[in-house]
Design an enzyme around this catalytic site. Structure first.
Site, mmCIF file in Angstrom:
data_model
loop_
_atom_site.group_PDB
_atom_site.id
_atom_site.type_symbol
_atom_site.label_atom_id
_atom_site.label_comp_id
_atom_site.label_asym_id
_atom_site.label_seq_id
_atom_site.Cartn_x
_atom_site.Cartn_y
_atom_site.Cartn_z
ATOM 1 N N ARG A 86 -24.566 -5.893 -122.197
ATOM 2 C CA ARG A 86 -24.409 -7.352 -122.199
ATOM 3 C C ARG A 86 -24.218 -7.933 -123.598
ATOM 4 O O ARG A 86 -23.576 -8.972 -123.756
ATOM 5 C CB ARG A 86 -25.614 -8.008 -121.520
ATOM 6 C CG ARG A 86 -25.689 -7.698 -120.026
ATOM 7 C CD ARG A 86 -26.755 -8.521 -119.355
ATOM 8 N NE ARG A 86 -26.860 -8.235 -117.932
ATOM 9 C CZ ARG A 86 -27.644 -8.879 -117.094
ATOM 10 N NH1 ARG A 86 -28.406 -9.871 -117.566
ATOM 11 N NH2 ARG A 86 -27.695 -8.558 -115.829
ATOM 12 N N ASP A 132 -30.359 -25.050 -115.566
ATOM 13 C CA ASP A 132 -30.335 -23.625 -115.890
ATOM 14 C C ASP A 132 -30.314 -23.499 -117.406
ATOM 15 O O ASP A 132 -29.836 -24.387 -118.109
ATOM 16 C CB ASP A 132 -29.109 -22.941 -115.276
ATOM 17 C CG ASP A 132 -29.322 -21.442 -115.082
ATOM 18 O OD1 ASP A 132 -29.549 -21.010 -113.942
ATOM 19 O OD2 ASP A 132 -29.280 -20.692 -116.083
#
Length: 288
Positions: free
Chosen positions: A48, A149
């Protein structure tokens, strides 16, 4: 791409993630976002974050981490968090929650409002908005759902509200017609490439906002009738979980509900909540 650029690109891809760099990453994401990542997730962390090194033309994780450490307000911090945040969602996921929400909303009526604390790419808050519209009718007082978020990338996707046609397969034909528009530029013989967009009714029902759950202050329009924090606290340690539960308890209206993920359990003696239904909680000191 010329040969020299290919060599450079491969060099970035092959850079090593050592034990010390991994330990620093684990500490940094915990300090910034409260997310607990174990050393067993090395491959995930590497996969990632390595694209961020390639994008910045950085040859080592230690150099990348030094950039973050030297500037607490650097714009790369948000991209670091975005990269390490897990986003798994779908429309009406854990479907047993939505009839509970609908019945609760019908019983209370009025200006019913919900905080969806992990909006991801929007499927959950839009599912909540559909449920409330079907239970209560259209709102005339503004958005019923606050959707937050920590990841700015997924929030941007949520705001756009564009999904594959296959993503709404589990909705009824009436829901598809009422709440979604077929994108005219997405005609394709491949069903996987066909797209839909949320209609204006859903767009008006949800307010999106970036928010870090471990931040010391939350700028949210409390109190709420219900809070959805599903499959989020599994990434936090026990101390952070309890701190969040206590903060949620203060933001709920009397008789309000907290919806959590199916694998999350918060019924111990220290929790301000007690179990009311399948992964649905109410305040422990209330007689509801």
């Amino acid at each position: 791409m010329n040969k020299n650029n290919t060599t450079i690109s491969n060099q970035y891809i092959q850079c090593q993630l050592g034990e010390s760099e991994l330990a620093k990453i684990i500490d940094m994401i915990y300090q910034r976002a409260g997310i607990v990542i174990t050393s067993q997730r090395r491959e995930m962390v590497y996969n990632r974050l390595s694209p961020r090194l390639r994008a910045l033309k950085i040859e080592s994780f230690s150099h990348y981490l030094q950039i973050l450490a030297n500037s607490p307000t650097h714009s790369e911090w948000q991209l670091f968090i975005n990269a390490l945040t897990t986003n798994l969602t779908s429309f009406f996921r854990e479907a047993y929650h939505f009839p509970v929400l609908a019945e609760h909303a019908r019983q209370r009526g009025g200006a019913y409002n919900v905080w969806c604390t992990a909006a991801s790419t929007g499927e959950e808050p839009y599912s909540i908005a559909i449920t409330l519209d079907e239970a209560l009718g259209a709102s005339f007082t503004g958005p019923r759902v606050l959707a937050t978020d920590i990841d700015t990338d997924v929030l941007e996707k949520a705001r756009r509200g564009i999904y594959r046609l296959a993503d709404i397969n589990n909705l009824s034909p009436e829901q598809k017609k009422q709440y979604f528009l077929r994108r005219s530029d997405s005609d394709s013989p491949d069903p996987e490439l066909e797209q839909v967009k949320v209609g204006r009714l859903l767009q008006n029902a949800v307010q999106f906002q970036q928010l870090n759950l471990v931040a010391p202050q939350w700028n949210v329009p409390a109190p709420f009738d219900a809070i959805f924090c599903r499959n989020v606290m599994i990434y936090f340690n026990k101390e952070t979980q309890l701190r969040l539960l206590n903060r949620f308890a203060k933001l709920l209206k009397p008789g309000g509900l907290l919806f959590v993920g199916h694998s999350e359990r918060f019924n111990d003696v220290d929790s301000p909540f007690r179990l009311k239904g399948q992964s649905v909680y109410c305040l422990a000191k209330e007689n509801v």
